[in-house]
Design an enzyme around this catalytic site. Structure first.
Site, PDB file in Angstrom:
ATOM      1  N   THR A  10      -4.525  84.792 -58.812  1.00 13.30           N
ATOM      2  CA  THR A  10      -5.584  84.645 -59.812  1.00 13.30           C
ATOM      3  C   THR A  10      -6.846  84.045 -59.193  1.00 13.30           C
ATOM      4  OG1 THR A  10      -3.875  84.292 -61.481  1.00 13.30           O
ATOM      5  CG2 THR A  10      -6.104  83.631 -62.073  1.00 13.30           C
ATOM      6  N   VAL A  11      -6.698  82.912 -58.506  1.00 16.33           N
ATOM      7  CA  VAL A  11      -7.888  82.235 -57.967  1.00 16.33           C
ATOM      8  C   VAL A  11      -8.447  83.003 -56.762  1.00 16.33           C
ATOM      9  CG1 VAL A  11      -8.839  80.060 -57.118  1.00 16.33           C
ATOM     10  CG2 VAL A  11      -6.988  80.019 -58.792  1.00 16.33           C
ATOM     11  N   LYS A  99      -4.122  71.632 -55.720  1.00 16.40           N
ATOM     12  CA  LYS A  99      -4.020  70.200 -56.089  1.00 16.40           C
ATOM     13  C   LYS A  99      -2.735  69.559 -55.587  1.00 16.40           C
ATOM     14  CE  LYS A  99      -3.274  73.129 -59.553  1.00 16.40           C
ATOM     15  NZ  LYS A  99      -3.726  73.831 -60.711  1.00 16.40           N
ATOM     16  N   ILE A 130     -15.335  72.295 -63.388  1.00 16.58           N
ATOM     17  CA  ILE A 130     -16.135  71.073 -63.588  1.00 16.58           C
ATOM     18  C   ILE A 130     -16.428  70.418 -62.234  1.00 16.58           C
ATOM     19  CG2 ILE A 130     -16.156  68.757 -64.604  1.00 16.58           C
ATOM     20  CD1 ILE A 130     -14.209  69.704 -66.699  1.00 16.58           C
ATOM     21  N   GLU A 184       0.217  77.461 -64.431  1.00 20.19           N
ATOM     22  CA  GLU A 184       0.762  77.534 -63.070  1.00 20.19           C
ATOM     23  C   GLU A 184       1.821  78.625 -63.012  1.00 20.19           C
ATOM     24  OE1 GLU A 184      -0.418  75.326 -60.495  1.00 20.19           O
ATOM     25  OE2 GLU A 184      -1.833  75.371 -62.141  1.00 20.19           O
ATOM     26  N   ASP A 195       1.211  68.830 -63.207  1.00 10.89           N
ATOM     27  CA  ASP A 195      -0.102  69.303 -62.744  1.00 10.89           C
ATOM     28  C   ASP A 195      -1.162  68.228 -63.013  1.00 10.89           C
ATOM     29  OD1 ASP A 195      -1.939  71.699 -61.972  1.00 10.89           O
ATOM     30  OD2 ASP A 195      -2.772  70.949 -63.853  1.00 10.89           O
ATOM     31  N   LYS A 199      -3.540  65.845 -60.385  1.00 10.70           N
ATOM     32  CA  LYS A 199      -4.994  65.674 -60.522  1.00 10.70           C
ATOM     33  C   LYS A 199      -5.330  64.196 -60.698  1.00 10.70           C
ATOM     34  CE  LYS A 199      -5.466  70.324 -62.390  1.00 10.70           C
ATOM     35  NZ  LYS A 199      -5.293  71.132 -63.586  1.00 10.70           N
ATOM     36  N   GLY A 296      -8.513  78.949 -65.190  1.00 10.57           N
ATOM     37  CA  GLY A 296      -8.938  80.346 -65.324  1.00 10.57           C
ATOM     38  C   GLY A 296      -9.562  80.836 -64.036  1.00 10.57           C
TER      39      GLY A 296
END
Ligand code: HSE
Length: 399
Positions: A10-11, A99, A130, A184, A195, A199, A296
């Site tokens: 996805t990323v 992460k 962000i 995930e 997760d 972070k 996303g």
């Protein structure tokens, strides 16, 4: 400037798309064109243009001196840890959304990058799109960071919003989050809070400038949150949010991840769906609120692309991120003081009210059950007061 992408999930496919889509402005901002020379993935993607640059062997990339920057978006510790160490040792900057790896080995990888005159960047590892990492490391670097409170997992915020606003069942909401590419690969990491814990470890380490391990962060996910709790919270004027909470007092750090009741007077109450919100308190700047899409494909890829441009622009002039491998001093767990939400059966209600000294009004969403809020007390005190009670649900309150 030639780059490579490790992982075409996805990323990774998002990074590929963003670099292609914004190639002109990226070239202007980086001061040179950025060209994707390789994409590493074990799979093939027949019919996809990525096939032209796809390789299955990491050594092809690591042995190519033309490749100066790598986007590591594979996720997981292995083999990403080994590949990252090898890349940094060869002077190739690495930009990541991973992460799990950053939380576990960030300090070591930053140090290794420094030794080899390159960068290890991880903007996309917290808060998706962000810009929280660079803000903490650069813009707010003049502040002593006293507190960070945030919604840092898009999947769980999406699930809680869909359950609370639209009455969806937990599993239906989770499936939607997966279909949207928020979750995930193993969504247990989202719903069990792991997760968010990773972070929180990254944010706490940056705030302290020293290592806060995931194991130092007591973590609860949202798996025990029921539709009854969400409805009772609503009657009490609150929403349930999974928060990462980090506090620094007297050179000690406390951090936790857990669901909290959040009221309308707090900015985090208004952070819904896949959005994340991170409230940072510095001793000079005061409160700063960060808000944006926390998961996303494109928001996360945008953050990785930003890192790639930064690494390209300052190639040979690496930045200095303060995150030592030394362990941060942690506060004693259970000493935090807050109100609590408690849900009990009608038959336990009187006893529970008495034990907890509750006079406040209660809410109910199901016959035979009642929920109320306690006064503020320490966690240890609360747990000892409810020790002999049959409590259906207990959730901290964020005031
Ligand atoms: N699964 C993560 C989330 C992805 O939902 O926040 C972004 O880190």
């Amino acid at each position: 400037m030639k780059i490579a992408i490790f992982g075409f999930g996805t990323v990774g496919s998002g990074v590929y798309d963003v670099i292609k889509m914004n190639s002109d402005i990226i070239a202007k901002r980086a001061g040179k064109p950025i060209e994707i020379k390789y994409v590493l993935d074990l799979r093939d993607f027949p019919g996809n243009p990525v096939q032209e640059v796809l390789v299955h062997d990491v050594d092809t990339i690591l042995n190519d001196p033309e490749v100066k920057i790598i986007a590591e978006v594979m996720g997981g510790i292995n083999p990403a840890y080994d590949y990252t160490k090898r890349a940094l040792s060869l002077g190739k900057s690495v930009c990541t959304s991973n992460k799990e790896l950053v939380a576990a080995h960030g300090a070591e990888l930053i140090e290794l990058a420094k030794q080899h005159n390159c960068d290890y960047y991880f903007e996309a590892s917290v808060g998706g799109g962000i810009p929280i990492i660079r803000s903490l490391c650069d813009c707010l670097v003049g502040d002593d960071i006293l507190e960070i409170k945030g919604i840092v997992n898009g999947t769980t915020n999406y699930i809680l919003t869909r359950m609370g606003e639209d009455g969806l069942d937990f599993n239906v909401a989770l499936k939607e989050a997966q279909d949207n590419g928020y979750a995930e690969r193993n969504p247990a990491a989202d719903i069990e809070g792991t997760d968010a814990q990773r972070k929180a470890a990254i944010l706490a380490s940056l705030a302290a400038g020293a290592q806060v391990d995931c194991d130092d962060i007591p973590t609860e996910g949202i798996v025990n949150i029921t539709a009854e709790d969400i409805a009772c919270a609503k009657s009490l004027g609150a929403k349930i949010k999974l928060l990462a909470s980090i506090r620094r007092d007297d050179e000690k750090v406390s951090a936790m991840v857990a669901p909290f009741l959040v009221f309308e007077n707090c900015q985090l109450y208004h952070v819904n769906n896949v959005f994340n919100g991170i409230l940072v308190t510095g001793n000079a700047t005061g409160d700063v609120m960060f808000y944006g899409k926390g998961a996303g494909k494109l928001p996360t890829a945008g953050a990785v692309a930003g890192d790639i441009i930064e690494a390209a622009k300052y190639y040979g002039l690496p930045s200095d991120i303060i995150w030592s491998r030394e362990k941060a001093h942690m506060s004693e767990q259970g000493s935090g003081v807050q109100r609590f939400y408690v849900r009990v059966s009608d038959k336990t209600a009187m006893e529970a009210r008495k034990a907890l000294g509750v006079t406040a009004e209660s809410a109910s969403s199901k016959a035979g059950e009642v929920a109320f809020l306690t006064e503020a007390m320490s966690e240890n005190d609360f747990l000892s007061k409810i020790k002999n009670l049959e409590v259906l649900s207990k959730i901290r309150v964020y005031d």
